[in-house]
Motif scaffolding. Structure first.
Motif, PDB file in Angstrom:
ATOM      1  N   MET A   1       0.832  -1.188   0.000  1.00 31.55           N
ATOM      2  CA  MET A   1       0.000   0.000   0.000  1.00 31.55           C
ATOM      3  C   MET A   1       0.871   1.244   0.000  1.00 31.55           C
ATOM      4  SD  MET A   1      -3.216  -0.392  -0.074  1.00 31.55           S
ATOM      5  CE  MET A   1      -4.001  -1.894  -0.461  1.00 31.55           C
ATOM      6  N   ALA A   2       0.264   2.349  -0.239  1.00 30.63           N
ATOM      7  CA  ALA A   2       0.975   3.624  -0.300  1.00 30.63           C
ATOM      8  C   ALA A   2       1.396   4.069   1.094  1.00 30.63           C
ATOM      9  CB  ALA A   2       0.075   4.685  -0.923  1.00 30.63           C
ATOM     10  N   ASP A   3       2.498   4.763   1.168  1.00 30.25           N
ATOM     11  CA  ASP A   3       2.996   5.322   2.418  1.00 30.25           C
ATOM     12  C   ASP A   3       2.533   6.772   2.471  1.00 30.25           C
ATOM     13  OD1 ASP A   3       4.361   5.816   4.750  1.00 30.25           O
ATOM     14  OD2 ASP A   3       6.269   6.181   3.733  1.00 30.25           O
ATOM     15  N   LEU A   4       1.554   7.048   3.305  1.00 27.09           N
ATOM     16  CA  LEU A   4       0.967   8.376   3.382  1.00 27.09           C
ATOM     17  C   LEU A   4       1.262   8.979   4.745  1.00 27.09           C
ATOM     18  CD1 LEU A   4      -2.465   7.406   1.864  1.00 27.09           C
ATOM     19  CD2 LEU A   4      -0.529   8.413   0.680  1.00 27.09           C
ATOM     20  N   LYS A   5       1.799  10.196   4.768  1.00 23.92           N
ATOM     21  CA  LYS A   5       2.184  10.844   6.015  1.00 23.92           C
ATOM     22  C   LYS A   5       1.620  12.257   6.083  1.00 23.92           C
ATOM     23  CE  LYS A   5       6.622   9.812   7.264  1.00 23.92           C
ATOM     24  NZ  LYS A   5       8.076   9.899   7.120  1.00 23.92           N
ATOM     25  N   LEU A   6       1.379  12.707   7.293  1.00 25.48           N
ATOM     26  CA  LEU A   6       1.032  14.104   7.524  1.00 25.48           C
ATOM     27  C   LEU A   6       2.303  14.802   7.955  1.00 25.48           C
ATOM     28  CD1 LEU A   6      -2.292  13.736   9.491  1.00 25.48           C
ATOM     29  CD2 LEU A   6      -2.006  14.472   7.141  1.00 25.48           C
ATOM     30  N   GLU A   7       2.788  15.705   7.146  1.00 27.80           N
ATOM     31  CA  GLU A   7       4.049  16.391   7.427  1.00 27.80           C
ATOM     32  C   GLU A   7       3.888  17.390   8.563  1.00 27.80           C
ATOM     33  OE1 GLU A   7       6.924  15.542   5.987  1.00 27.80           O
ATOM     34  OE2 GLU A   7       5.819  14.069   4.829  1.00 27.80           O
ATOM     35  N   GLY A   8       4.891  17.485   9.426  1.00 28.78           N
ATOM     36  CA  GLY A   8       4.901  18.460  10.499  1.00 28.78           C
ATOM     37  C   GLY A   8       4.243  17.986  11.774  1.00 28.78           C
ATOM     38  N   VAL A   9       3.323  17.055  11.688  1.00 30.60           N
ATOM     39  CA  VAL A   9       2.617  16.579  12.865  1.00 30.60           C
ATOM     40  C   VAL A   9       3.535  15.699  13.712  1.00 30.60           C
ATOM     41  CG1 VAL A   9       0.640  15.232  13.653  1.00 30.60           C
ATOM     42  CG2 VAL A   9       0.402  16.781  11.716  1.00 30.60           C
ATOM     43  N   GLU A  10       4.512  15.069  13.084  1.00 30.19           N
ATOM     44  CA  GLU A  10       5.439  14.203  13.823  1.00 30.19           C
ATOM     45  C   GLU A  10       6.124  14.975  14.945  1.00 30.19           C
ATOM     46  OE1 GLU A  10       5.979  14.583  10.411  1.00 30.19           O
ATOM     47  OE2 GLU A  10       5.160  12.738   9.637  1.00 30.19           O
ATOM     48  N   GLU A  86      -6.994   0.012  -6.038  1.00 29.72           N
ATOM     49  CA  GLU A  86      -6.198   1.219  -5.795  1.00 29.72           C
ATOM     50  C   GLU A  86      -5.163   1.456  -6.886  1.00 29.72           C
ATOM     51  OE1 GLU A  86      -4.759   4.565  -3.479  1.00 29.72           O
ATOM     52  OE2 GLU A  86      -6.625   3.469  -3.402  1.00 29.72           O
ATOM     53  N   PHE A  87      -4.446   0.412  -7.263  1.00 31.16           N
ATOM     54  CA  PHE A  87      -3.320   0.564  -8.191  1.00 31.16           C
ATOM     55  C   PHE A  87      -3.603   0.066  -9.607  1.00 31.16           C
ATOM     56  CE2 PHE A  87      -1.450   0.269  -3.921  1.00 31.16           C
ATOM     57  CZ  PHE A  87      -0.872   1.519  -3.876  1.00 31.16           C
ATOM     58  N   ASP A  95      -8.278   2.825  -9.566  1.00 29.91           N
ATOM     59  CA  ASP A  95      -9.260   3.692  -8.935  1.00 29.91           C
ATOM     60  C   ASP A  95      -8.713   3.994  -7.540  1.00 29.91           C
ATOM     61  OD1 ASP A  95     -11.395   5.051  -7.892  1.00 29.91           O
ATOM     62  OD2 ASP A  95     -12.771   3.337  -7.900  1.00 29.91           O
ATOM     63  N   PRO A  96      -7.825   4.985  -7.414  1.00 32.96           N
ATOM     64  CA  PRO A  96      -7.119   5.231  -6.152  1.00 32.96           C
ATOM     65  C   PRO A  96      -8.001   5.839  -5.062  1.00 32.96           C
ATOM     66  CG  PRO A  96      -6.512   6.868  -7.768  1.00 32.96           C
ATOM     67  CD  PRO A  96      -7.410   5.892  -8.474  1.00 32.96           C
ATOM     68  N   PHE A  97      -8.983   5.067  -4.605  1.00 29.87           N
ATOM     69  CA  PHE A  97      -9.932   5.550  -3.608  1.00 29.87           C
ATOM     70  C   PHE A  97      -9.254   5.816  -2.263  1.00 29.87           C
ATOM     71  CE2 PHE A  97      -9.808   1.033  -2.990  1.00 29.87           C
ATOM     72  CZ  PHE A  97      -9.993   0.843  -1.632  1.00 29.87           C
ATOM     73  N   MET A  98      -8.244   5.041  -1.916  1.00 30.34           N
ATOM     74  CA  MET A  98      -7.556   5.269  -0.640  1.00 30.34           C
ATOM     75  C   MET A  98      -6.759   6.570  -0.685  1.00 30.34           C
ATOM     76  SD  MET A  98      -6.435   1.448   0.551  1.00 30.34           S
ATOM     77  CE  MET A  98      -5.912   1.995   2.164  1.00 30.34           C
ATOM     78  N   SER A  99      -6.078   6.794  -1.782  1.00 33.27           N
ATOM     79  CA  SER A  99      -5.315   8.045  -1.934  1.00 33.27           C
ATOM     80  C   SER A  99      -6.246   9.250  -1.917  1.00 33.27           C
ATOM     81  CB  SER A  99      -4.511   8.025  -3.233  1.00 33.27           C
ATOM     82  OG  SER A  99      -3.567   6.984  -3.217  1.00 33.27           O
ATOM     83  N   ARG A 100      -7.384   9.138  -2.612  1.00 38.66           N
ATOM     84  CA  ARG A 100      -8.359  10.238  -2.618  1.00 38.66           C
ATOM     85  C   ARG A 100      -8.883  10.509  -1.220  1.00 38.66           C
ATOM     86  NH1 ARG A 100     -10.586   7.594  -7.044  1.00 38.66           N
ATOM     87  NH2 ARG A 100     -12.335   6.925  -5.770  1.00 38.66           N
ATOM     88  N   GLY A 101      -9.242   9.444  -0.517  1.00 39.41           N
ATOM     89  CA  GLY A 101      -9.762   9.593   0.840  1.00 39.41           C
ATOM     90  C   GLY A 101      -8.757  10.252   1.756  1.00 39.41           C
ATOM     91  N   TYR A 102      -7.509   9.843   1.630  1.00 39.33           N
ATOM     92  CA  TYR A 102      -6.447  10.445   2.437  1.00 39.33           C
ATOM     93  C   TYR A 102      -6.324  11.932   2.123  1.00 39.33           C
ATOM     94  CZ  TYR A 102      -1.848  11.978   3.796  1.00 39.33           C
ATOM     95  OH  TYR A 102      -0.815  12.713   4.307  1.00 39.33           O
ATOM     96  N   GLU A 103      -6.248  12.264   0.853  1.00 43.51           N
ATOM     97  CA  GLU A 103      -6.085  13.670   0.453  1.00 43.51           C
ATOM     98  C   GLU A 103      -7.262  14.516   0.915  1.00 43.51           C
ATOM     99  OE1 GLU A 103      -3.502  15.322  -0.766  1.00 43.51           O
ATOM    100  OE2 GLU A 103      -2.343  13.482  -0.743  1.00 43.51           O
ATOM    101  N   ILE A 104      -8.461  13.980   0.814  1.00 40.84           N
ATOM    102  CA  ILE A 104      -9.658  14.708   1.241  1.00 40.84           C
ATOM    103  C   ILE A 104      -9.628  14.964   2.744  1.00 40.84           C
ATOM    104  CG2 ILE A 104     -12.168  14.435   1.590  1.00 40.84           C
ATOM    105  CD1 ILE A 104     -12.158  13.029  -1.208  1.00 40.84           C
TER     106      ILE A 104
END
Length: 123
Positions: A1-10, A86-87, A95-104
């Motif tokens: 799966m994709a590695d998705l992070k929120l920058e700065g929150v760490e 997703e890929f 259909d990158p639904f997980m990436s869309r959900g994360y971005e939203i």
């Protein structure tokens, strides 16, 4: 799966770690709520045929790597095909639904994290 992070929150979470037990408690609450928020957004974006995919999105327990705590949002084994959706595959468009959900959800999650930390610290 994709590695998705929120920058700065760490950095905020690292500082919480320095507060000891109280910081750990706040960190747990923040991570669980943030994971659930991302999961909600991914579920809204998930394709709906039978509802199986939406029912089988999970949030992991809190994990730590190199002192950094995090949770993962992932499909259970009953929705193994989420990766294909997703890929994409050689026969199916992605259909990158997980990436869309994360971005939203990203901005809402950042706000939620800040608010929960303030609440936990009594600010």
């Amino acid at each position: 799966m994709a590695d998705l992070k929120l920058e700065g929150v760490e950095n905020l979470l690292t500082e919480l770690g320095k507060l000891g037990k109280e910081g750990e408690k706040i960190e747990r609450v923040v991570l669980v709520k943030a994971g659930e928020k991302v999961k909600e957004a991914i579920v809204k974006e998930a394709p709906h045929r039978t509802g199986n995919l939406k029912r089988n999105m999970k949030v992991s327990n809190i994990k730590r790597v190199d002192g950094v705590a995090f949770v993962e949002v992932y499909p259970s084994k009953d929705a193994f095909y989420a990766t294909f959706l997703e890929f994409g595959t050689t026969k199916m468009k992605a259909d990158p639904f997980m990436s869309r959900g994360y971005e939203i959800s990203k901005e809402d999650v950042e706000e939620l994290i800040v608010e929960e930390i303030k609440k936990g610290l009594g600010l």
